[in-house]
Design a protein around this motif. Structure first.
Motif, short mmCIF file in Angstrom:
data_model
loop_
_atom_site.label_atom_id
_atom_site.label_comp_id
_atom_site.label_asym_id
_atom_site.label_seq_id
_atom_site.Cartn_x
_atom_site.Cartn_y
_atom_site.Cartn_z
N LYS A 146 0.82 -1.22 0.00
CA LYS A 146 0.00 0.00 0.00
C LYS A 146 0.85 1.27 0.00
CE LYS A 146 -3.72 0.69 0.09
NZ LYS A 146 -4.76 0.78 1.11
N GLY A 147 2.16 1.14 0.09
CA GLY A 147 3.02 2.32 0.11
C GLY A 147 3.17 2.96 1.47
N VAL A 148 2.85 2.21 2.53
CA VAL A 148 3.04 2.72 3.89
C VAL A 148 4.51 3.03 4.12
CG1 VAL A 148 2.96 2.07 6.34
CG2 VAL A 148 1.01 1.58 4.84
N ALA A 149 4.79 4.20 4.70
CA ALA A 149 6.18 4.64 4.85
C ALA A 149 6.89 3.96 6.01
CB ALA A 149 6.24 6.16 5.05
N ALA A 150 6.15 3.63 7.08
CA ALA A 150 6.78 3.04 8.26
C ALA A 150 5.70 2.58 9.22
CB ALA A 150 7.70 4.05 8.95
N VAL A 151 6.15 1.84 10.24
CA VAL A 151 5.29 1.42 11.34
C VAL A 151 5.96 1.86 12.63
CG1 VAL A 151 4.26 -0.54 12.55
CG2 VAL A 151 4.42 -0.55 10.04
N VAL A 152 5.18 2.43 13.54
CA VAL A 152 5.68 2.88 14.85
C VAL A 152 4.79 2.30 15.92
CG1 VAL A 152 6.08 4.87 16.35
CG2 VAL A 152 6.61 5.03 13.91
N THR A 153 5.38 1.69 16.95
CA THR A 153 4.59 1.15 18.06
C THR A 153 5.33 1.28 19.38
OG1 THR A 153 3.51 -0.84 18.96
CG2 THR A 153 5.46 -1.18 17.59
N ASP A 154 4.57 1.46 20.45
CA ASP A 154 5.16 1.48 21.78
C ASP A 154 5.15 0.08 22.39
OD1 ASP A 154 2.46 1.22 22.25
OD2 ASP A 154 2.35 2.78 23.78
N GLY A 155 4.91 -0.94 21.57
CA GLY A 155 4.94 -2.33 22.02
C GLY A 155 5.97 -3.13 21.24
N GLY A 156 5.82 -4.45 21.29
CA GLY A 156 6.74 -5.33 20.60
C GLY A 156 6.30 -5.64 19.18
N VAL A 157 7.24 -6.11 18.38
CA VAL A 157 6.96 -6.54 17.01
C VAL A 157 7.75 -7.83 16.75
CG1 VAL A 157 6.55 -4.22 16.14
CG2 VAL A 157 8.86 -5.16 16.06
N ARG A 158 7.42 -8.51 15.66
CA ARG A 158 8.20 -9.67 15.26
C ARG A 158 8.43 -9.64 13.75
NH1 ARG A 158 4.97 -15.35 15.60
NH2 ARG A 158 3.32 -14.99 14.06
N ASP A 159 9.13 -10.65 13.25
CA ASP A 159 9.45 -10.74 11.81
C ASP A 159 10.19 -9.50 11.32
OD1 ASP A 159 8.08 -13.25 11.48
OD2 ASP A 159 6.18 -12.15 11.46
N VAL A 160 11.13 -9.01 12.11
CA VAL A 160 11.83 -7.80 11.71
C VAL A 160 12.77 -8.03 10.53
CG1 VAL A 160 11.61 -6.67 13.95
CG2 VAL A 160 13.59 -8.12 13.50
N ASP A 161 13.29 -9.25 10.39
CA ASP A 161 14.12 -9.53 9.22
C ASP A 161 13.30 -9.43 7.94
OD1 ASP A 161 16.37 -10.02 10.80
OD2 ASP A 161 15.84 -12.13 11.07
N GLN A 162 12.05 -9.87 8.03
CA GLN A 162 11.16 -9.77 6.88
C GLN A 162 10.88 -8.31 6.54
OE1 GLN A 162 7.81 -12.34 7.33
NE2 GLN A 162 6.86 -11.78 5.39
N ALA A 163 10.61 -7.51 7.56
CA ALA A 163 10.38 -6.08 7.35
C ALA A 163 11.61 -5.42 6.74
CB ALA A 163 10.01 -5.39 8.67
N SER A 164 12.80 -5.81 7.22
CA SER A 164 14.03 -5.26 6.66
C SER A 164 14.18 -5.64 5.20
CB SER A 164 15.24 -5.75 7.45
OG SER A 164 15.21 -5.27 8.78
N GLY A 165 13.81 -6.87 4.86
CA GLY A 165 13.87 -7.31 3.47
C GLY A 165 12.97 -6.51 2.57
N TYR A 166 11.85 -6.05 3.12
CA TYR A 166 10.93 -5.20 2.37
C TYR A 166 11.35 -3.73 2.39
CZ TYR A 166 7.62 -9.13 2.81
OH TYR A 166 7.00 -10.36 2.77
N GLN A 167 12.43 -3.41 3.13
CA GLN A 167 12.88 -2.03 3.32
C GLN A 167 11.81 -1.19 4.02
OE1 GLN A 167 16.19 -0.64 2.45
NE2 GLN A 167 16.35 -2.85 2.77
N LEU A 168 11.08 -1.83 4.94
CA LEU A 168 10.04 -1.13 5.70
C LEU A 168 10.61 -0.73 7.06
CD1 LEU A 168 7.02 -0.27 6.06
CD2 LEU A 168 6.66 -2.52 7.12
N PRO A 169 10.74 0.55 7.34
CA PRO A 169 11.20 0.98 8.66
C PRO A 169 10.16 0.63 9.73
CG PRO A 169 11.42 2.75 7.05
CD PRO A 169 10.55 1.70 6.43
#
Length: 221
Positions: free
Chosen positions: A102-125
């Motif tokens: 969808k062209g989202v620029a980034a995701v920001v959260t005050d909690g935890g996340v997972r699959d960060v390697d996948q996000a990095s592969g997509y170049q998603l901050p």
């Protein structure tokens, strides 16, 4: 001023100058405890919100984050209010795939996340309070989306703006955006001149003189 123009000006600043500007205007905006966990890429954009709550045995009508992604426009930043649950994932890899589509620029959260390697592969901050491998299923569900939320103690509304970089995350209220930008740009210009003087070899006691502590005074005018 258009949302794109505001985001463009914000992207030319850093979170420190914007945080100083917010403080000079009596505004809270620095979301402490959130840092980059995927690609190290500064981002500025308009906020789309969602809020999570603990799972109480009642299934949610949809998976968390899906409505926010479907409603997002290119350049938006999805902000997930997870009440500081750094050990509970509120974002994962399939959501990241949908977000970049969808062209989202980034995701920001005050909690935890997972699959960060996948996000990095997509170049998603992704900026978060923690990284965990465990699923959100059976732990948290979406409570609301596109409603005002509180993120790391900062009140954030849909349509507000966020800037995130290596120093952290700051939120800018939409109704005060131009005022904050003006103050931040003046602060950044002052500090750029000070850095140039330091690099030129001037004594630091002169570069950062007695008036440094009051440097923000007058930046609201």
């Amino acid at each position: 001023m258009t949302a794109a123009a505001i985001a463009g000006r914000l992207a030319k600043l850093d979170t420190c100058a914007v945080s100083d500007a917010l403080e000079s205007l009596g505004l809270d905006g620095a979301a402490l405890g959130i840092h980059s966990v995927s690609v190290a890429k500064p981002v500025a954009g308009r906020v789309v919100t969602m809020e999570l709550t603990e799972y109480a045995g009642i299934p949610a009508p949809r998976h968390l984050g899906t409505a926010a992604i479907d409603a997002a426009e290119p350049g938006d930043v999805i902000v997930v209010a997870n009440a500081g649950r750094a050990q509970v994932s509120g974002w994962g890899g399939v959501l990241s795939a949908g977000a970049v589509t969808k062209g989202v620029a980034a995701v920001v959260t005050d909690g935890g996340v997972r699959d960060v390697d996948q996000a990095s592969g997509y170049q998603l901050p992704v900026y978060a309070a923690g990284v965990v491998p465990q699923t959100a299923r059976g732990r948290v569900i979406e409570r609301t989306w596109n409603q005002p939320v509180t993120v790391a103690g900062v009140e954030v509304a849909p349509g507000d703006y966020v800037l995130a970089d290596g120093s952290g995350v700051v939120f800018v209220p939409a109704g005060r955006a131009e005022e904050v930008l003006g103050a931040a740009e003046r602060i950044a210009a002052k500090e750029e001149l000070m850095a140039a003087r330091a690099l030129a070899g001037e004594p630091m006691v002169e570069v950062m003189g007695h008036d440094y502590e009051s440097m923000l005074n007058g930046d609201t005018k």
